[in-house]
Design an enzyme around this catalytic site. Sequence first.
Site, PDB file in Angstrom:
ATOM      1  N   LYS A 283       0.851  -1.186   0.000  1.00  0.00           N
ATOM      2  CA  LYS A 283       0.000   0.000   0.000  1.00  0.00           C
ATOM      3  C   LYS A 283       0.893   1.244   0.000  1.00  0.00           C
ATOM      4  CE  LYS A 283      -4.239   1.650   2.249  1.00  0.00           C
ATOM      5  NZ  LYS A 283      -5.247   1.377   3.280  1.00  0.00           N
ATOM      6  N   GLU A 372     -19.168  -5.448  10.533  1.00  0.00           N
ATOM      7  CA  GLU A 372     -20.126  -4.637  11.287  1.00  0.00           C
ATOM      8  C   GLU A 372     -21.171  -5.481  12.013  1.00  0.00           C
ATOM      9  OE1 GLU A 372     -18.445  -2.261   7.900  1.00  0.00           O
ATOM     10  OE2 GLU A 372     -19.468  -4.204   8.041  1.00  0.00           O
ATOM     11  N   ARG A 399     -25.364  -2.112   7.598  1.00  0.00           N
ATOM     12  CA  ARG A 399     -25.082  -3.527   7.345  1.00  0.00           C
ATOM     13  C   ARG A 399     -25.376  -4.393   8.565  1.00  0.00           C
ATOM     14  NH1 ARG A 399     -20.161  -3.358   3.253  1.00  0.00           N
ATOM     15  NH2 ARG A 399     -20.127  -5.557   3.742  1.00  0.00           N
TER      16      ARG A 399
END
Length: 639
Positions: A283, A372, A399
Amino acid sequence: MPGKYNIDTPDDLRSLPISSLDGLCEELRSYLIDHVASNGGHFSSSLGVVELTVALHYVFNTPEDKLVWDVGHQAYPHKLLTGRKNRFYSNRLLGGISGFPSREESEFDALRTGHSSTSISAILGMACAARYSGENTRQHIAVIGDGAMTAGLAFEALNNAGYEQPNMLVILNDNNMSIDANTGALQNYLTELTTGKHYNVLKSHIKKLLSHPGQPDKWPVDVVRKLRKIMKGGLLRYSNLFEALNIRYFGPVDGHDLKKLIHVLEKLKHIPGPKLLHCVTTKGKGFAPAMTDKEKWHAPKKFDKFTGATLDAERVANKAITFQAVFGDTLIELAKRNARIMAVTPAMLSGSALSRMKKEMPERVFDVGITEQHAVTFSAGLADGMIPFCTIYSTFLQRAYDQIIHDVALQKLNVILCIDRAGVVGQDGPTHHGAFDIAFLRCIPDIIGASPMDLEDFRNLLFTAQASKGNGPFAIRYPKGQGASTPVSSDFRKLKIGRGRKIRAGKDIAILSLGPVGQYVKEACEELEEYELNVAHYDLRFFKPLDEALLHEVCRQFSKVITIEDGCITGGVGSAVIAFIAEQGYHVTVKRLGLPDTFAVQGTQQELHELYGYDKKTIISVVKRLALINKSNESFSKK
């Protein structure tokens, strides 16, 4: 995109010789650094997939072949290669192109993405639809990474894919990060796949065995014997999870070795059934500061592209006290007073300002990954003796709706839902706005819902929530970003649940506000005095339960009421006020201000407040218009 490569579409890309592609990757990285330095946006994830993006569009016949980018914040190189480089200056701006893939924007975006872990389910559905339609040559590719593989939805899809066996390819972009560093057993497993002794010994032996110079009728026996020996040495302990799901596993491969990627992808095109290619990437690749501090550079503001320093204007803006900063500081303060307080977050430690608490109290902060649903039910379990503060962005809390109802509210558990990024969040657009939480929470029995108007009220609500035993779930919604430029009071005051407050007395019209948009009302009321309009202002503070005593007071005194909220007006607190007025038989005219019945677009928070009509200017206009109903003059002028 300036430079020597004139690439407008993947067809242009596929016309280049492979020897030119490394130069194109350098040009893409340079362009991304220049753009994000000037405009901000998602940064390090896109830098990490430059080679992978080029390889995918070089090998596959997009858009005929379907390509889905999970989460979508790593899709900037994809956008540059698919006809949007000349509009990229407008990325994430009001009226500009989206910072995420969008079906409405391009045929190359097979699915609008913004929430994690949806890609495998979607690409599996597309692959099954193609198989049913007889489109057997079309390829289907999902790129998943940045922690998205930790979510249950991804494994539900993999389980189904292993059963259905359609022709599809899942690329696992393994960069060991989501926004914060990945956590959990799965990440340890992926690390073992890439570095494990037994795995690499097996690869080496297979390579030697497949080039066995002996007689063809003998070497398969050697293969079996040596594989058995290797497995007895410990490989079975690290058996491949994906293969166990009946999905062929390939890799790991270096996600920055472009020629190798192209070679592997060309081979995989011709292998039927579900496949997973494990790519290891970095990244922030190509920009040293982003490779060093990956959390900071996930989505930076404007910066100096040579030094990585934040620009002066952004540095000044960042000094303002935010709701997030107050949340992080207050929770630590409360946790020191109350040993039963725990914090839970689904992969948003830094964004939710829980990093310092994690450092100071590591055993009391749980980063559960991008999960979640699990975060809410895990918090329900913690509520058996503890006081969990479950901190989730509003858009992601959607969610976990069933878990809020079934696992928390139905059982009246004292879980404190801290709903960050409530209301419009700015340039991330419709996938990230916290537009619906008031409406979807208001209909749940036995839940308390509040929204502070200012930072001091926020601290008091956090204090009140942890001190309210036996009251069931307590939801506190608060916006992204700035709240004040001066420190807030260090004292705490326990608030009465379901009680609002009168901010300003008046006689002409009453305005009922919920949350920080009440600051617009305060400013508007002061300015309206210049038009000889005396407007009352009430801060509802709670959207459930409503302060009925306050509403009775308002309805007896005023015939015209304005409600204002940073959320959808369909089912919002304004709707609750109208229902109360109708049920009580009052004759009151109500004008609701908030988000209309549409998905809000991208833009700064201020731009969107103005666009959707609940800023100071609109409040003044609406008050004047309502006041005209009982006045003979056609307009108002200042004193």
